[in-house]
Design an enzyme around this catalytic site. Structure first.
Site, PDB file in Angstrom:
ATOM      1  N   LYS A   1      46.531  53.836  78.083  1.00  0.00           N
ATOM      2  CA  LYS A   1      45.648  53.728  79.245  1.00  0.00           C
ATOM      3  C   LYS A   1      46.393  52.919  80.278  1.00  0.00           C
ATOM      4  O   LYS A   1      46.938  51.869  79.952  1.00  0.00           O
ATOM      5  CB  LYS A   1      44.374  52.951  78.885  1.00  0.00           C
TER       6      LYS A   1
ATOM      7  N   ILE B   1      45.774  63.010  78.986  1.00  0.00           N
ATOM      8  CA  ILE B   1      44.690  63.598  78.177  1.00  0.00           C
ATOM      9  C   ILE B   1      43.315  63.316  78.750  1.00  0.00           C
ATOM     10  O   ILE B   1      42.320  63.831  78.288  1.00  0.00           O
ATOM     11  CB  ILE B   1      44.745  63.097  76.704  1.00  0.00           C
TER      12      ILE B   1
ATOM     13  N   ASP C   1      27.308  49.579  74.122  1.00  0.00           N
ATOM     14  CA  ASP C   1      27.448  50.942  74.649  1.00  0.00           C
ATOM     15  C   ASP C   1      27.863  51.890  73.531  1.00  0.00           C
ATOM     16  O   ASP C   1      28.733  52.736  73.699  1.00  0.00           O
ATOM     17  CB  ASP C   1      28.468  50.950  75.803  1.00  0.00           C
TER      18      ASP C   1
ATOM     19  N   MET D   1      40.812  60.853  81.908  1.00  0.00           N
ATOM     20  CA  MET D   1      40.730  59.928  83.038  1.00  0.00           C
ATOM     21  C   MET D   1      39.784  58.787  82.648  1.00  0.00           C
ATOM     22  O   MET D   1      38.635  59.047  82.268  1.00  0.00           O
ATOM     23  CB  MET D   1      40.178  60.720  84.234  1.00  0.00           C
ATOM     24  N   GLY D   2      40.262  57.574  82.731  1.00  0.00           N
ATOM     25  CA  GLY D   2      39.391  56.427  82.472  1.00  0.00           C
ATOM     26  C   GLY D   2      38.994  55.806  83.795  1.00  0.00           C
ATOM     27  O   GLY D   2      39.390  56.305  84.861  1.00  0.00           O
ATOM     28  N   GLU D   3      38.238  54.729  83.740  1.00  0.00           N
ATOM     29  CA  GLU D   3      37.764  54.117  84.989  1.00  0.00           C
ATOM     30  C   GLU D   3      38.914  53.506  85.773  1.00  0.00           C
ATOM     31  O   GLU D   3      38.931  53.488  86.992  1.00  0.00           O
ATOM     32  CB  GLU D   3      36.725  53.033  84.685  1.00  0.00           C
ATOM     33  N   PHE D   4      39.907  53.013  85.026  1.00  0.00           N
ATOM     34  CA  PHE D   4      40.989  52.290  85.684  1.00  0.00           C
ATOM     35  C   PHE D   4      42.196  53.160  85.998  1.00  0.00           C
ATOM     36  O   PHE D   4      43.110  52.733  86.670  1.00  0.00           O
ATOM     37  CB  PHE D   4      41.429  51.120  84.811  1.00  0.00           C
ATOM     38  N   GLY D   5      42.203  54.370  85.459  1.00  0.00           N
ATOM     39  CA  GLY D   5      43.342  55.248  85.699  1.00  0.00           C
ATOM     40  C   GLY D   5      43.460  56.276  84.588  1.00  0.00           C
ATOM     41  O   GLY D   5      42.523  56.464  83.800  1.00  0.00           O
ATOM     42  N   GLU D   6      44.644  56.898  84.531  1.00  0.00           N
ATOM     43  CA  GLU D   6      44.811  57.988  83.567  1.00  0.00           C
ATOM     44  C   GLU D   6      44.901  57.480  82.136  1.00  0.00           C
ATOM     45  O   GLU D   6      45.315  56.351  81.891  1.00  0.00           O
ATOM     46  CB  GLU D   6      46.130  58.708  83.876  1.00  0.00           C
TER      47      GLU D   6
HETATM   48  O1  ACK Z   1      37.066  63.204  74.874  1.00  0.00           O
HETATM   49  P1  ACK Z   1      38.500  62.865  75.108  1.00  0.00           P
HETATM   50  O2  ACK Z   1      39.525  63.816  74.778  1.00  0.00           O
HETATM   51  O3  ACK Z   1      38.807  61.464  74.391  1.00  0.00           O
HETATM   52  O4  ACK Z   1      38.622  62.320  76.603  1.00  0.00           O
HETATM   53  C1  ACK Z   1      38.610  60.943  76.684  1.00  0.00           C
HETATM   54  C2  ACK Z   1      39.681  60.451  77.652  1.00  0.00           C
HETATM   55  O5  ACK Z   1      40.737  59.945  76.863  1.00  0.00           O
HETATM   56  C3  ACK Z   1      39.214  59.358  78.606  1.00  0.00           C
HETATM   57  O6  ACK Z   1      38.782  58.246  77.892  1.00  0.00           O
HETATM   58  C4  ACK Z   1      40.512  60.196  75.500  1.00  0.00           C
HETATM   59  N1  ACK Z   1      40.989  59.062  74.731  1.00  0.00           N
HETATM   60  C5  ACK Z   1      40.772  57.773  74.976  1.00  0.00           C
HETATM   61  N2  ACK Z   1      41.364  57.018  74.010  1.00  0.00           N
HETATM   62  C6  ACK Z   1      42.000  57.874  73.184  1.00  0.00           C
HETATM   63  C7  ACK Z   1      42.765  57.708  71.990  1.00  0.00           C
HETATM   64  N3  ACK Z   1      43.023  56.506  71.490  1.00  0.00           N
HETATM   65  N4  ACK Z   1      43.230  58.804  71.397  1.00  0.00           N
HETATM   66  C8  ACK Z   1      42.953  60.017  71.897  1.00  0.00           C
HETATM   67  N5  ACK Z   1      42.232  60.240  73.000  1.00  0.00           N
HETATM   68  C9  ACK Z   1      41.754  59.183  73.630  1.00  0.00           C
HETATM   69  C10 ACK Z   1      39.044  60.428  75.331  1.00  0.00           C
END
Ligand code: ACK
EC number: 2.7.10.1
Length: 922
Positions: free
Chosen positions: A604, A578, A697, A580-585
């Site tokens: 994550k 769903i 942040d 991409m984070g700093e450390f991976g998908e």
């Molecule tokens: O805006 P988004 O859809 O919401 O895109 C980012 C992406 O992952 C990278 O951080 C989504 N994300 C992060 N944590 C969660 C979570 N707990 N539930 C649903 N989406 C998440 C975030």
């Protein structure tokens, strides 16, 4: 509409399509229109093109079309060929005389439909319903453009076409003139405009403003100061009038001339002194003109042997200044020669000879039996400018007492010394005694001994062997002591003396050192015991759970296992990526833990090839999140650390991050819903601040939204938290990255991150939410944002923002962090607003008439689950709750209305709270 003759716009086909027709408008005034009404024939493609329109520098033009349109149902006998829309096109061109319509060169702006259509067939007594639609289009490439209207089978009359662009009008702000400026090409673009200082002013800081897309000026930065001699009046710089002055451009305005000064002409930068009054070079122009002091008074002297104490009273007139001092005093004259000479440098003045602030001085080391004259001058800052001299001085003459100098003779023995000397050449009286001063040469004069004798010899005993001594002798008469003789050195020659005392001294020293050591040990023990005591007792004193920084653990795995549950990887089913984070998908998936129902989760993972630091930073987020338990904080389900890849499993938030979510649903929520989201975030932040956790942040991108619109704070971490955020930028002053637009000034300037700086960020989040994910400070650059905040600029209320909400934002953006509200106060405030939605009805709009009551019938029906009646009531003309209560329900007394409204509101509030805490869908 107002063109008197024929317009002769190009039409295609030239016959049977658009036609120019004169009709009567609603006021029975003849107007010209273009009409087409081929509703019975299929495949219509009728074009009407305007004349060439020069764009005159505009980058975005607005096209306002007024037209009437026939409702297809009202036309008898029409088949499926009838349409109720037309298309608007444009074509940019440098050619102002294009002869025919080349359809393929036109670009479509929009399909335009009517809000109102008229059904009456009888044109004679119809009420004409006019539609007004505005579209905007970017025109940047050519000198001008054509507009075209394509009809595909509707029955339309074009009544007027108005084409315009927007400018920010010429304005003066902070003494800088900003020219009439055409707005930018895009709806969100800001045009940066540099202002020029008005006449008689100079730049304080480069004046800048931004011209917003709607023609309003935004974010004034910098500005000008009126030049010296001028002050601001009504946005211009006017000369100071006679009797007034302004010295520096940064002075607030013209000031009245200070006492004893005047200005005769307009525009004075300084006032001239009245005659007899002066100003020192260092005097500021704001200071009164002053005079030199009069002479010191009552100078008295007291002679003590070869010293003199002089004392005097301050001058009677200080001349209006406080800097009177006594600059130079003392000149000696030797009585015998009658020749006045300045005192030699060997004469001591205490506290000094010049610049005295006190009115007492001791003069010592004078020559014995000598005549001196002391002159005390009083001076102040304007003495030099005024040329004042003798009038400011007073003098006194004294004669010092007698003393002798002597010549030393020495007789050295083995164990002691016998000294003798001659009487001085000029004893100036009967010698009463001699004084012998001596010391070990190595010791210099740090410790010396004195012996007195009536004769001209002395036996000095008890001296150390083989040691060099220095001797001086002086004589005393009734007038006091004379000067000491020159030094005379000699050495003893006796045997060494046994060192008896030394062992005793060392033993004592040893004892003292160990004594201090023992004392230190005892105090340290007491300190540790008392620390342990308080530590052990602390939890019983305070029940608040405090967040523990995982970085205080030496072993990161210990922290992770203390705060997070290890999950078996086999219980996780990853479904899709769903983000991409700093450390991976970041993936979504399902988690089934034995004995519990399956839940959706976000996963994550830490990509392969990570360093120790990355592993530690990645897991720190879980160690932090695992300590929290609150409905508005993202919940940690657990971690996978025993196999690779490492994973952090959290609850799944169906609607993703708040900023993107709001942008996607622009304008679709009621104010109550938006406040409900803000309430959730405030509640989460209150919990974090109670735990003493500072987020650093907080921004809409770091809030996640679930399917019930519950907002939860996410993105925890320590060192990584800001490195990870694409918004974080380096500032010039600190080396770490900071998300400038969201961060309080004290955190940007000196990294003072506190709950109060989180409150500032919360204010920005409020603004993001109410403006549906607009970027704070639009496309201004970071440096300009910092400057604007520094100068007191704050984000304006977003469109349709209730005053109370904007006020709350402004409170969060107080410069003094102690004056910002706490999260607990914010939460209370939002609860109050939700309970009294009436307070949310007041808009900060410039046009009061666009303020629509928020608490509409629609919301009311929604809140009581009877939304299905919305259209019925709307058709009956009930749009406001008041009208419904009065008319339909017959509730006329305001108090009864209030009770009913309050009960419904209470219901909504409790549903919202329920929604936020238990996440049960409403
Ligand atoms: O805006 P988004 O859809 O919401 O895109 C980012 C992406 O992952 C990278 O951080 C989504 N994300 C992060 N944590 C969660 C979570 N707990 N539930 C649903 N989406 C998440 C975030």
């Amino acid at each position: 509409r107002t063109v008197p003759g024929e317009l002769k716009w190009a039409a295609s086909p030239s016959e049977g399509g658009w036609e120019e027709v004169s009709i009567m408008d609603e006021k029975n005034i003849p107007i010209r229109t273009y009409q087409v009404c081929n509703v019975l024939e299929p495949n219509q493609n009728n074009w009407l093109r305007t004349d060439w329109i020069p764009r005159s520098g505009a980058q975005r033009v607005y096209v306002e079309v007024k037209f009437t349109l026939r409702d297809c149902n009202s036309l008898p006998g029409v088949t499926g060929t009838c349409k109720e829309t037309f298309n608007l096109y444009y074509h940019e061109s440098n050619e102002d005389r294009e002869s025919y319509i080349k359809e393929s060169s036109f670009i479509k702006v929009d399909t335009v439909a009517a809000d109102e259509s008229f059904t009456q067939v009888d044109v004679g007594d119809r009420i004409m319903k006019l539609n007004t639609e505005v579209r905007d289009v970017k025109v940047t490439t050519r000198k001008g453009f054509y507009l075209a209207f394509q009809d595909v089978g509707a029955c339309i009359a074009l009544v007027s076409v108005r084409v315009f662009y927007k400018t920010c009008p010429l304005t003066i702000r902070n003494l800088a003139t900003f020219p009439d400026t055409i707005t930018g090409a895009d709806t969100s673009s800001l045009v940066e405009v540099r202002g020029s200082c008005v006449n008689q002013s100079e730049e304080r800081e480069e004046p800048k403003m931004y011209c917003g897309a709607d023609g309003e000026w935004l974010v004034p930065i910098g500005g000008c100061f009126c030049s010296p001699g001028y002050e601001e009046k009504g946005g211009a710089c006017k000369a100071c009038s006679a009797g007034f002055y302004k010295a520096k451009s940064s002075d607030a305005g013209c000031f009245k001339c200070p006492p004893h000064s005047h200005s005769v002409r307009d525009g004075a930068t300084v006032c001239d002194c009245h005659s007899g009054f002066f100003r020192a070079d260092s005097d500021p122009p704001s200071m009164a003109c002053t005079q030199p002091p009069s002479a010191p008074q009552q100078l008295i002297s007291v002679v003590n042997e070869t010293s003199v104490v002089l004392e005097w009273a301050p001058p009677r007139r200080l001349g209006g200044r406080s800097d009177t001092n006594y600059p130079r005093m003392g000149s000696g004259s030797i009585s015998s020669s009658q020749l006045c000479l300045p005192c030699g440098s060997d004469v001591l003045f205490s506290p000094g000879q010049t610049g005295l602030k006190t009115s007492r001085v001791v003069v010592s080391e004078l020559r014995a039996h000598t005549h001196y004259t002391f002159i005390v001058h009083a001076r102040n800052g304007v003495s030099q400018a005024s040329g004042a001299g003798a009038a400011q001085s007073v003098s006194v003459s004294v004669t010092t007492n007698q003393a002798v100098s002597s010549i030393l003779a020495i007789d050295v023995t083995r164990h002691s010394l016998s000294l003798s000397w001659q009487q001085p050449d000029r004893p100036n009286g009967v010698i009463l005694e001699y004084e012998v001063k001596f010391y070990e040469k190595d010791q210099k004069e740090r410790s010396y001994r004195i012996m007195r004798t009536f004769s001209r010899s002395v036996d000095v005993t008890g001296l150390n062997p083989l040691t060099v001594y220095v001797f001086h002798v002086r004589a005393r008469t009734a007038a006091g002591y004379g000067e000491f003789s020159a030094p005379f050195e000699f050495s003893t020659n006796s045997d060494p003396f046994p060192l008896i005392g030394e062992g005793v001294n060392s033993a004592f020293l040893l004892l003292s050192v160990s004594g201090v050591g023992i004392l230190l040990l005892i105090s340290a023990a007491v300190f540790i015991i008392s620390r342990r005591y308080t530590h052990i007792n602390a939890p019983t004193q305070t029940r608040v759970k405090i967040y523990v920084d995982p970085f205080t653990y030496e072993d990161p795995d210990q922290a992770i296992h203390e705060f997070a549950k290890e999950i078996d990887v086999s219980s996780i089913h990853i479904e899709k990526v769903i983000g991409m984070g700093e450390f991976g998908e970041v993936c979504s998936g399902r988690l089934r833990v034995q004995g519990k129902r399956e839940i959706y989760v976000a996963i994550k993972s830490l990509k392969a090839g990570y360093s120790d630091k990355q592993r530690r930073d990645f897991l720190s987020e879980a160690s932090i999140m695992g300590q929290f338990d609150h409905p508005n904080i993202i919940r940690l389900e657990g971690v996978v650390t025993r196999c690779k890849p490492l994973m952090i499993i959290t609850e799944y938030m169906e609607n993703g991050s708040l900023d993107a979510f709001l942008r996607k649903h622009d304008g679709q929520f009621t104010v109550i819903q938006l406040v409900g989201m803000l309430r959730g975030i405030a509640s989460g932040m209150k919990y974090l601040s109670d735990m003493s956790y500072v987020h650093r942040d907080l921004a809409a991108r770091n809030i996640l939204v679930n399917s019930n619109l519950v907002c939860k704070v996410s993105d925890f971490g320590l060192s990584r938290v800001l490195e990870d955020d694409p918004e974080a930028a380096y500032t010039t002053r600190v080396r770490r990255k900071i998300p400038i637009r969201w961060t309080a000034p004290e955190a940007i300037t000196y990294r003072k991150f506190t709950t109060a700086s989180d409150v500032w960020s919360y204010g920005i989040v409020m603004w993001e939410v109410v403006s549906y994910g607009e970027r704070p400070y639009w496309d201004m650059n970071n440096q300009d944002v910092i400057k604007a905040i520094e100068e007191g600029y704050r984000l304006p209320a977003p469109m349709d923002c209730p005053v109370v909400l904007h006020q709350l934002m402004l409170d969060c953006w107080e410069r003094e962090r102690a004056e910002r509200p706490t999260f607990s106060q914010i939460l209370n405030m939002l609860d109050k607003l939700i309970r009294n939605p009436g307070t949310l009805q007041v808009c900060v709009s410039v046009l009061p008439e666009v303020c629509v009551p928020e608490w509409s019938v629609c919301e009311w029906l929604q809140s009581i689950g009877l939304e299905r009646y919305r259209d019925t009531l709307a058709a009956a003309g009930y749009t406001s709750l008041d009208s419904l209560l009065m008319d339909r329900l017959g509730i006329i007394t305001p108090s009864h209305q209030n009770i009913l409204i309050a009960s419904v509101q209470q219901e909504v509030l409790s549903q919202m709270q329920h929604m936020q805490h238990s996440m049960v869908p409403v």
